[in-house]
Design a protein around this motif. Structure first.
Motif, short mmCIF file in Angstrom:
data_model
loop_
_atom_site.label_atom_id
_atom_site.label_comp_id
_atom_site.label_asym_id
_atom_site.label_seq_id
_atom_site.Cartn_x
_atom_site.Cartn_y
_atom_site.Cartn_z
N GLY A 147 16.68 15.02 0.09
CA GLY A 147 16.76 13.96 1.09
C GLY A 147 16.65 14.50 2.50
N ALA A 148 17.33 15.61 2.78
CA ALA A 148 17.24 16.22 4.11
C ALA A 148 15.82 16.70 4.39
CB ALA A 148 18.22 17.38 4.21
N TYR A 149 15.18 17.28 3.38
CA TYR A 149 13.79 17.73 3.55
C TYR A 149 12.87 16.55 3.85
CZ TYR A 149 9.06 18.94 2.20
OH TYR A 149 7.69 19.07 2.17
N LEU A 150 13.03 15.47 3.11
CA LEU A 150 12.15 14.32 3.30
C LEU A 150 12.36 13.67 4.67
CD1 LEU A 150 12.22 12.75 -0.26
CD2 LEU A 150 10.34 13.98 0.83
N ILE A 151 13.61 13.65 5.14
CA ILE A 151 13.87 13.09 6.47
C ILE A 151 13.22 13.96 7.54
CG2 ILE A 151 15.69 12.70 8.17
CD1 ILE A 151 17.43 11.71 5.86
N ARG A 152 13.37 15.28 7.42
CA ARG A 152 12.76 16.19 8.40
C ARG A 152 11.25 16.13 8.33
NH1 ARG A 152 15.44 20.74 10.83
NH2 ARG A 152 17.67 20.42 10.64
N ALA A 153 10.69 16.05 7.14
CA ALA A 153 9.23 15.98 7.01
C ALA A 153 8.71 14.68 7.58
CB ALA A 153 8.83 16.12 5.54
N GLY A 154 9.48 13.59 7.47
CA GLY A 154 9.08 12.30 8.02
C GLY A 154 9.14 12.29 9.54
N ASP A 155 10.06 13.07 10.12
CA ASP A 155 10.17 13.14 11.58
C ASP A 155 9.02 13.90 12.22
OD1 ASP A 155 12.49 11.70 11.51
OD2 ASP A 155 13.82 13.43 11.71
N ASP A 156 8.47 14.88 11.47
CA ASP A 156 7.37 15.68 12.01
C ASP A 156 6.06 14.90 12.09
OD1 ASP A 156 9.09 17.78 12.24
OD2 ASP A 156 8.48 18.74 10.37
N ALA A 157 5.93 13.91 11.23
CA ALA A 157 4.68 13.17 11.18
C ALA A 157 4.53 12.18 12.32
CB ALA A 157 4.57 12.42 9.86
N GLU A 192 0.84 -1.19 0.00
CA GLU A 192 0.00 0.00 0.00
C GLU A 192 0.88 1.25 0.00
OE1 GLU A 192 -3.23 2.07 2.90
OE2 GLU A 192 -3.20 -0.10 2.78
N ILE A 193 0.53 2.20 -0.82
CA ILE A 193 1.28 3.45 -0.92
C ILE A 193 0.55 4.50 -0.09
CG2 ILE A 193 2.11 5.26 -2.45
CD1 ILE A 193 2.35 3.19 -4.64
N ASP A 194 1.17 4.89 1.02
CA ASP A 194 0.55 5.89 1.89
C ASP A 194 0.94 7.30 1.45
OD1 ASP A 194 3.18 5.66 2.59
OD2 ASP A 194 2.84 5.76 4.76
N ALA A 195 0.42 8.29 2.15
CA ALA A 195 0.66 9.69 1.77
C ALA A 195 2.13 10.06 1.85
CB ALA A 195 -0.17 10.61 2.66
N GLU A 196 2.83 9.53 2.85
CA GLU A 196 4.26 9.82 3.02
C GLU A 196 5.06 9.33 1.81
OE1 GLU A 196 7.90 10.84 5.00
OE2 GLU A 196 5.85 11.25 5.64
N LEU A 197 4.80 8.11 1.38
CA LEU A 197 5.53 7.56 0.24
C LEU A 197 5.18 8.29 -1.05
CD1 LEU A 197 7.49 5.45 -0.79
CD2 LEU A 197 5.59 3.86 -1.02
N ARG A 198 3.91 8.68 -1.20
CA ARG A 198 3.51 9.45 -2.39
C ARG A 198 4.24 10.79 -2.44
NH1 ARG A 198 -1.82 7.43 -1.52
NH2 ARG A 198 -2.30 9.28 -0.28
N ARG A 199 4.39 11.44 -1.28
CA ARG A 199 5.10 12.71 -1.23
C ARG A 199 6.57 12.51 -1.59
NH1 ARG A 199 4.53 15.14 4.08
NH2 ARG A 199 6.21 13.72 4.67
#
Length: 71
Positions: free
Chosen positions: A61-71, A2-9
């Motif tokens: 990559g840095a943006y995606l890691i930071r965005a993943g930590d906020d969720a 399943e592709i969730d919102a995080e993976l789609r982003r």
């Protein structure tokens, strides 16, 4: 799988960065390309584009890691 919102982003941001790189390659080709090949200024522009792409992907990559930590 399943592709969730995080993976789609992540997919959308990565594909957008790759599309910018391809657009840059096409732009350099149209600007500096010709029947005699790529001149020195075109080669320098190509190297600069490659360096900018590496930095862009690091920032993405840095943006995606930071965005993943906020969720």
């Amino acid at each position: 799988m399943e592709i969730d919102a995080e993976l789609r982003r992540q997919i959308a941001v990565s594909l957008s960065a790759a599309a910018v790189f391809v657009a840059g390659l096409v732009g350099i080709g149209f600007t500096f390309g010709g029947p005699e090949g790529l001149p020195e200024t075109g080669a320098i522009a190509l190297v600069a584009l490659l360096a900018a792409f590496v930095l862009l992907m690091a920032l993405v990559g840095a943006y995606l890691i930071r965005a993943g930590d906020d969720a």
